[in-house]
Design a protein around this motif. Sequence first.
Motif, mmCIF file in Angstrom:
data_model
loop_
_atom_site.group_PDB
_atom_site.id
_atom_site.type_symbol
_atom_site.label_atom_id
_atom_site.label_comp_id
_atom_site.label_asym_id
_atom_site.label_seq_id
_atom_site.Cartn_x
_atom_site.Cartn_y
_atom_site.Cartn_z
ATOM 1 N N TYR A 52 0.814 -1.205 0.000
ATOM 2 C CA TYR A 52 0.000 0.000 0.000
ATOM 3 C C TYR A 52 0.859 1.271 0.000
ATOM 4 N N SER A 53 2.214 1.145 -0.166
ATOM 5 C CA SER A 53 3.055 2.335 -0.172
ATOM 6 C C SER A 53 2.972 3.088 -1.496
ATOM 7 N N SER A 54 2.440 2.440 -2.520
ATOM 8 C CA SER A 54 2.307 3.118 -3.799
ATOM 9 C C SER A 54 0.981 3.878 -3.859
ATOM 10 N N GLU A 55 0.818 4.698 -4.883
ATOM 11 C CA GLU A 55 -0.400 5.489 -5.045
ATOM 12 C C GLU A 55 -1.557 4.574 -5.428
ATOM 13 N N ARG A 56 -2.703 4.772 -4.766
ATOM 14 C CA ARG A 56 -3.872 3.910 -5.015
ATOM 15 C C ARG A 56 -5.126 4.750 -5.183
ATOM 16 N N THR A 57 -6.065 4.240 -5.932
ATOM 17 C CA THR A 57 -7.377 4.868 -6.086
ATOM 18 C C THR A 57 -8.429 3.932 -5.507
ATOM 19 N N VAL A 58 -9.201 4.442 -4.551
ATOM 20 C CA VAL A 58 -10.164 3.612 -3.829
ATOM 21 C C VAL A 58 -11.538 4.300 -3.870
ATOM 22 N N THR A 59 -12.592 3.528 -4.176
ATOM 23 C CA THR A 59 -13.956 4.061 -4.168
ATOM 24 C C THR A 59 -14.736 3.419 -3.021
ATOM 25 N N ILE A 60 -15.334 4.255 -2.150
ATOM 26 C CA ILE A 60 -16.123 3.749 -1.022
ATOM 27 C C ILE A 60 -17.447 4.503 -0.961
ATOM 28 N N ARG A 61 -18.480 3.839 -0.378
ATOM 29 C CA ARG A 61 -19.803 4.456 -0.225
ATOM 30 C C ARG A 61 -19.992 4.895 1.222
ATOM 31 N N ARG A 62 -20.751 5.947 1.389
ATOM 32 C CA ARG A 62 -21.048 6.490 2.705
ATOM 33 C C ARG A 62 -22.135 5.635 3.371
ATOM 34 N N GLN A 63 -21.936 5.355 4.674
ATOM 35 C CA GLN A 63 -22.938 4.639 5.450
ATOM 36 C C GLN A 63 -23.761 5.628 6.257
ATOM 37 N N THR A 64 -25.017 5.238 6.561
ATOM 38 C CA THR A 64 -25.890 6.118 7.351
ATOM 39 C C THR A 64 -25.290 6.371 8.716
ATOM 40 N N ILE A 65 -24.745 5.357 9.345
ATOM 41 C CA ILE A 65 -24.063 5.484 10.628
ATOM 42 C C ILE A 65 -22.579 5.190 10.391
ATOM 43 N N ALA A 93 -14.327 2.162 5.026
ATOM 44 C CA ALA A 93 -12.906 2.385 4.760
ATOM 45 C C ALA A 93 -12.096 1.137 5.047
ATOM 46 N N GLU A 94 -12.374 0.487 6.205
ATOM 47 C CA GLU A 94 -11.630 -0.716 6.550
ATOM 48 C C GLU A 94 -12.008 -1.874 5.644
ATOM 49 N N LEU A 95 -13.298 -2.006 5.340
ATOM 50 C CA LEU A 95 -13.763 -3.130 4.526
ATOM 51 C C LEU A 95 -13.217 -3.083 3.101
ATOM 52 N N SER A 96 -12.832 -1.896 2.637
ATOM 53 C CA SER A 96 -12.262 -1.801 1.286
ATOM 54 C C SER A 96 -10.934 -2.541 1.194
ATOM 55 N N GLY A 97 -10.207 -2.623 2.349
ATOM 56 C CA GLY A 97 -8.917 -3.308 2.366
ATOM 57 C C GLY A 97 -7.806 -2.526 1.693
ATOM 58 N N LEU A 98 -8.092 -1.290 1.281
ATOM 59 C CA LEU A 98 -7.100 -0.508 0.530
ATOM 60 C C LEU A 98 -6.786 0.847 1.169
ATOM 61 N N LEU A 99 -7.417 1.125 2.316
ATOM 62 C CA LEU A 99 -7.144 2.378 3.016
ATOM 63 C C LEU A 99 -6.543 2.083 4.381
ATOM 64 N N VAL A 132 -17.550 8.198 -2.899
ATOM 65 C CA VAL A 132 -16.375 9.033 -3.076
ATOM 66 C C VAL A 132 -15.212 8.188 -3.589
ATOM 67 N N THR A 133 -14.434 8.780 -4.506
ATOM 68 C CA THR A 133 -13.239 8.115 -5.026
ATOM 69 C C THR A 133 -12.023 8.874 -4.510
ATOM 70 N N LEU A 134 -11.201 8.178 -3.727
ATOM 71 C CA LEU A 134 -10.005 8.780 -3.116
ATOM 72 C C LEU A 134 -8.747 8.260 -3.801
ATOM 73 N N THR A 135 -7.844 9.161 -4.107
ATOM 74 C CA THR A 135 -6.499 8.776 -4.532
ATOM 75 C C THR A 135 -5.576 9.032 -3.354
ATOM 76 N N VAL A 136 -4.919 7.985 -2.868
ATOM 77 C CA VAL A 136 -4.117 8.081 -1.650
ATOM 78 C C VAL A 136 -2.739 7.476 -1.876
ATOM 79 N N SER A 137 -1.828 7.816 -0.986
ATOM 80 C CA SER A 137 -0.490 7.222 -0.995
ATOM 81 C C SER A 137 0.004 7.178 0.432
ATOM 82 N N PHE A 138 0.548 6.044 0.823
ATOM 83 C CA PHE A 138 1.034 5.873 2.186
ATOM 84 C C PHE A 138 2.304 6.699 2.396
ATOM 85 N N LEU A 139 2.347 7.478 3.492
ATOM 86 C CA LEU A 139 3.498 8.323 3.793
ATOM 87 C C LEU A 139 4.305 7.681 4.908
ATOM 88 N N LYS A 140 5.553 7.365 4.631
ATOM 89 C CA LYS A 140 6.383 6.673 5.616
ATOM 90 C C LYS A 140 6.542 7.451 6.914
#
Length: 525
Positions: A52-65, A93-99, A132-140
Motif C-alpha cells: 500500500y506504499s504506492s499510489e492507489r485509487t479507492v472508491t467507497i460508499r457512505r454509510q448512514t451510521i 474504509a476498513e472493509l475496502s482493504g485498501l485504506l 467518493v473516489t479517493l487517490t491516496v499514498s502511504f506516507l512513511k
Amino acid sequence: MDFKTSNEETKTGIYLLQDGSEEPFNIRLHLAKDILTIQEQDVICVSGEPFYSSERTVTIRRQTIGGFGLSIKGGAEHKIPVVISKISKEQKAELSGLLFIGDGILQINGINVRSYRHEEVVQVLRNAGEEVTLTVSFLKRTPAFLKLPLCEDCSCVPSDQSSGTSSPLCDSGLHLNYHPNNTDTLSCSSWPMSPGLRWEKRWVDLRLIPLLHARLSQYVPGTDICRQNAFQVIAVDGVCSGVIQCPSVDECTDWLQAIASNTSALTKHNVKKINRNFPVNQQIIFMGWVDEKEQDSVQDRMYTSKFLALRGSSLFKFSAPPVTTWDWTRAEKSFTVYEIMFKILKGNELVDKRKHCFSVQTDSGEDIFFSVGLECELLLWEKAFQMATFFEVERIQCKTYACIVDSHLMGLTIDFSMGFVCFDAATKAVLWRYKFSQLKGSSDDGKSKIKFLFQNPDTKLIEAKELEFSNLFAVLHCIHAFFAAKVACLDPMFVSSRNAAMAPVVSATSTLTGPSQISKLKYTS
C-alpha cells in the motif's frame, strides 16, 4: 548536548531550530566538507515495503451510521498533506482493504487536494455525495505526525494518550458521518500489518545546505541586530537552514568558524578551476558574500546581501555569484581596483552595531559600507584587496591622468619605477619629475585640486606643485595604490604570500607578462 568531531573531518551536534512561526524543535547538524545536513527525529518504516506504499485509487460508499468510517489530520496549515488518522472497524474504509492509517489523501473525486487546508478537505468530503473516489499514498513519515507509539504492532491510540498533550495536528473531531451530530464511539482499527514491517525513531534529513557560495550570518536579515548564540546558513539557491540556536557562545563560534572554513576552502578550490579559463591578467583573486549597507534605509531594511569578486583589474558587485562567462558582463557595478580605497572600520568609524565592517571609497568619492560575519573573513578581504591592487599596479606599471596647470592641459604619469612625471599634453615635453621618495606631503581641496610637496634633491628645499583634475579621488587612490605596492615590495612576508598566490596562476599559463613587455609612454626632454 552531543558534540563531536569525527576522523572524517565532520562535525555533529544536537541543537534547536527556529523555523518560521513554528515552535523550536530539536535538530541534529552534520557538517561535511561541502554540505551541511540538518536532521529531525521522526518515526519511519525501516523494513518491509508494504504493497500500500504506492499510489492507489479507492472508491467507497457512505454509510448512514459511521459515514465513510475514517478521520483525518493535518493539512496545508501544518505543512503536511491531509492524512488518514483513524479507521473505524467494520466500516467502509476498513472493509475496502485498501485504506490505512497514514495514507495521505491526494485527490477526492478527481480534485487535487494536496495543498488544501484541513477544513477545506472536510468540506469536500462532506459534499462528495454517497460515493467518493479517493487517490491516496502511504506516507512513511506519517507516524510522527499522528503521535503513534513506537511498538512494533503500532496499535492505534488517540494522540492525547500517546503524548500527554493534544497534537497540533489534531483530528477535526468529525468522523465524516452522514449525521455530523452522531457521537457514537467508533473503535479504531490497528495499524496495517505486513510481514517484516518495522518502525523506528530515527534522525532523518530535513534540509541539505550545499556550502559552495553559501551565506552565513548571525544577524536578523537586513538589520544590525545580532542573534545571541544563533546563526543561519543560506544556500546559493536560497534554501535556508532556519535559525540554529546553540547553548553557548563558544559552541556557536566553533560552528561559525567551521562552516566558514569549509565554505572558504570550497570557494578557493572553485576559483582555481575558474581561473583556468581566464588569461593571467583576468584571474580571480577572491570572491564571497558580504552585506551592503543601504544608502537610503527603507523601513527595517538596512543591509542587502551582495556577492563581491576581485578579478583582474576590477572589483565586481553582483546580486548572486557569477556562474557563466556572460554573468561577469552583468555585474551591478564594477570598479578599477587601483582607483578605489579599501579600509577596515574600527571603533567610532563603525556606522551601527555590526562589528566586522569595511568601506570602499570609489573613484567618485562615494563611500560604500560592507559587513561580514567573522573577523577572519574581514582579514581575508583586506589581504585580497592588497593582493589585487599589487598585481594590477605591477602589471600596468604606470598610469596617466589629464590635469590642468596654470590653465594649460598637462598630463601626470604615476610610474612604478620613475615616480611622478608631469608633461605637456600637446608636445609631450617634461615639465618636472620626482621620485616617490621625494614626495614629502600633499593636500587636496576635496573637489579637484591637489598640492604636492616635493623635496629638491640638490637644494633640499620643498617645491610645491598644484594640479587640477576632473577625477580627483581616482588620482588620489591611484597614488596610494602605487605607494602601497612600492612598500609591499620591501615586505618579505608580503613577497612570500604574493609568490604563493601567483604559483597556480603561472602554472596555468605558459608565460607571465612582465614589466619589459608593457609599453610605456615616451617623453621628450
